[in-house]
Design an enzyme around this catalytic site. Structure first.
Site, short mmCIF file in Angstrom:
data_model
loop_
_atom_site.label_atom_id
_atom_site.label_comp_id
_atom_site.label_asym_id
_atom_site.label_seq_id
_atom_site.Cartn_x
_atom_site.Cartn_y
_atom_site.Cartn_z
N GLU A 1 28.54 67.94 2.95
CA GLU A 1 27.10 67.68 2.87
C GLU A 1 26.37 68.99 3.13
O GLU A 1 26.74 69.75 4.02
CB GLU A 1 26.70 66.62 3.91
CG GLU A 1 27.29 65.25 3.61
CD GLU A 1 27.57 64.44 4.86
OE1 GLU A 1 27.73 65.04 5.93
OE2 GLU A 1 27.66 63.21 4.74
N TYR B 1 26.22 69.63 17.32
CA TYR B 1 25.72 69.01 16.09
C TYR B 1 24.28 68.54 16.26
O TYR B 1 23.46 68.67 15.34
CB TYR B 1 26.61 67.84 15.68
CG TYR B 1 27.66 68.18 14.66
CD1 TYR B 1 27.53 67.80 13.33
CD2 TYR B 1 28.80 68.90 15.01
CE1 TYR B 1 28.48 68.11 12.38
CE2 TYR B 1 29.78 69.21 14.08
CZ TYR B 1 29.61 68.82 12.76
OH TYR B 1 30.56 69.13 11.82
#
Length: 647
Positions: A122, A241
């Site tokens: 992604e 993240y």
């Protein structure tokens, strides 16, 4: 060749900075303040000023470079040796165990035999290293002077990505995915995690920190399936993240924060980069295993003296001089992949006895045995049950499945535009199965009547809801049957099987880089004392970046080149959006499912009518109207009270 800088000698000879750059500045420790001694941009100051061409301090015309591993990190290292280090391309040699470059970024096959892609990537607008690289790699379908980045922008600027069916359940019914569903306690837990220092999180797992209500929330369904986190994975990596993608958190519900390529990752990135390097003169040596490095250590540091290789079953030494450089990709996400098809399962059971014994892991283990600066590979390859998942690539002729797919698609799957916009997760799947259909064709030569669809699941030890087996023990047809069941078309399984070619891939180490870790478990890009050795890929330590992205791989390559060659150039830290007050306010609002957060009303009152009013989340018109009426009611009430006070 070193350029002539003699006209600048007066400045350079008097400089305290020249040749002493910190190649990896750290924004998480830097105090942002201009001083008289400050000559370099702040650590995460992204922009054109950082696009200067490095001027090497010496010539590398006689230096040879050996790059072990042909994945995106190794290929990127070659690019930066050429562009910024001015190393002659013909002096660079790749040594790859496989017969093809690309590592985990693969994509192959044809419509007759079926396509296969083991995994996908992604993309994000803020992948500064990735776009720095691909702005210079020639486009595959546009003419000169256009680049891969230009093609990428052409597609995504004109075809927005989003999902209309991010979550499904109850045999194919789209589930409400507009809310994260986090209670106040779990929202606070996320905020506390963001505030924690990284050093506090050594070897702690996600499930040790978060509550069960968090793990059952929509937020965690979105997060874990998008990034492939398991509950037992590293809390530290999860925190990183959250910092890295804080700006995108509101778009994670419908994937409007993402951008995808036109084709698969091999044809989009690896092939044009390899062709670019080969045209420059870089050499690729396949079917060669590097078993170990001979390293000489003394008080002056560590120097690679030779590569110990296996070529066609014969041990061969490649001598390395002190003027040469070696780049090694440590570990492997896709090592020991087991394959299956429509009628064959990839594995019948998971056997930990074989864990970490394959060639890619042995090289890292051999390095680690020489010095602690090379980390602890066993932390990442010692437990297949906790680092594995399986994917399946479906090559689909028209069937009941492709018809059902249209219900979940933004555009017609055959239109060439965005289809599902990312993975669709089946929330009541025992395997936690997800599937996606990217823009079609997914391969340049793919026929018009064929769709390529990717499926993956996270739970490898659970029986299916329809097929009472663990996924790795299932044939491709059984996986199709399980998928059809969850889509409510189990009565048409025969039609789907007849028109679908399945290739499965069981990947024992695909999330091994997420395993709980502590400081020192991963080596630095240039380990302490190493003079001519750099380590790249997903199993090395950087200051603030995450793993499992193309951008992080490219970052490690840049760092290795800049530090080994001691270039007067830095690799900027990750994009600073995590410090942007607009992103912080937006994230706070999003975690609260767009309901007002504590202090928001006061902020709106203070900023009303000012230049900074736009930093607050937009509110619906009716709420704005109510706020307007309330404001004027309050003014009227204040006037009445003032009149009363006079009498």
């Amino acid at each position: 060749m070193k350029p002539d800088t003699s006209k600048f000698d007066k400045i350079l000879n008097a400089s305290e900075q020249n040749g002493k750059f910190v190649h990896e500045p750290d924004a998480s420790t830097e105090i942002v303040r201009n001083t008289q001694q400050k000559t370099l941009p702040f650590a995460d100051q992204i922009g054109n000023y950082q696009r200067n061409k490095a001027i090497p301090l010496k010539s590398f015309d006689n230096s040879k470079v050996y790059i072990v591993g042909g994945g995106i990190a190794g290929l990127s290292a070659a690019y930066y040796f050429i562009r910024d280090g001015r190393v002659p391309a013909e002096n660079i040699t790749f040594i790859e165990q496989l017969q093809v470059e690309g590592g985990s970024m693969d994509g192959a096959g044809n419509a007759e035999d079926g396509y296969i892609i083991r995994g996908g990537r992604e993309m994000d607008f803020t992948y500064e290293n990735l776009w720095d690289l691909f702005q210079d790699i020639p486009a595959t379908e546009l003419p000169e002077p256009y680049s891969v980045l230009d093609e990428y922008r052409l597609v995504n600027d004109n075809d927005p990505n989003y999902s209309i069916a991010r979550l499904i359940h109850n045999k194919g019914i789209v589930k409400d995915f507009s809310k994260f569903g986090l209670n106040k306690k779990d929202q606070l837990a996320i905020i506390k995690l963001l505030l924690k220092k990284k050093e506090e999180l050594n070897d702690i797992t996600i499930e040790q920190y978060f509550s069960q209500t968090f793990l059952d929330s929509n937020f965690w369904f979105f997060w874990r399936t998008m990034f492939a986190f398991e509950n037992w994975h590293s809390l530290l990596e999860c925190k990183l993240y959250m910092h890295r993608f804080l700006h995108a958190i509101d778009g994670m519900r419908d994937f409007s924060c993402l951008v995808f390529p036109k084709y698969n990752q091999y044809d989009t990135y690896i092939k044009p980069l390899r062709e670019f390097l080969q045209k420059k003169g870089v050499k690729l040596q396949f079917n060669t295993l590097v078993k170990d490095l001979e390293i000489h250590s003394d008080v002056n540091g560590k120097v690679v003296k030779s590569l110990i290789t296996d070529q066609d079953g014969k041990e061969t030494l490649i001598s390395i001089t002190e003027n040469d450089y070696v780049i090694v990709t440590t570990g492997s996400m896709t090592e020991d992949t087991a394959y299956g098809n429509n009628t064959t399962a990839p594995v019948l059971g998971i056997d930990n006895a074989t864990s970490g014994l394959s060639a890619g892991w042995r090289l890292w283990k051999n390095l680690a045995a020489k010095s602690e600066v090379f980390g602890k590979p066993e932390k990442f390859c010692g437990n297949i049950e906790k680092s594995a998942w399986e994917s399946a690539t479906l090559t689909c002729k028209p069937s009941a499945f492709t018809e059902k797919l249209k219900e979940y698609s933004v555009n017609d799957p055959y239109s060439g535009k965005t289809v599902t916009g990312g993975i669709i997760t089946i929330t009541d799947s025992n395997w936690l199965m997800s599937f996606t259909c990217n823009r079609q064709p997914h391969f340049p030569t793919q026929p018009d009547d064929v769709l390529v669809i990717w499926v993956y699941a996270l739970f490898m030890d659970k029986e299916g809801n329809y097929i009472k087996k663990a996924m790795p023990a299932c044939t491709g047809n059984e996986i199709l049957s399980e998928l059809c069941y969850h889509l409510g078309i189990e009565d048409q399984i025969d039609n789907v099987v007849e028109n679908t070619i399945v290739h499965t891939a069981f990947l024992p180490y695909i999330t091994s880089m997420f395993m709980p870790r502590a400081a020192g478990d991963r080596p630095r890009v240039v380990p302490e004392g190493c003079k001519n050795l750099g380590l790249v890929g997903q199993f090395v330590e950087t200051n603030n970046d995450i793993v499992f992205t193309m951008d992080s791989s490219v970052r490690t390559a840049r760092l290795a080149v800049y530090e080994l060659l001691n270039l007067n150039k830095q690799v900027p830290d990750i994009n600073p959006l995590q410090y942007d007050i607009r992103q912080l306010i937006k994230a706070t609002s999003t975690l609260n499912d767009d309901e007002p957060f504590v202090g928001e009303k006061l902020l709106r009152k203070v900023l009303k009518g000012t230049y900074f009013e736009h930093v607050l989340p937009a509110i619906p018109e009716e709420e704005e109207h109510e706020s307007f009426l309330q404001e004027h009611y309050n003014k009227f009430k204040d006037w009445v009270d003032s009149v009363k006070a006079k009498f």
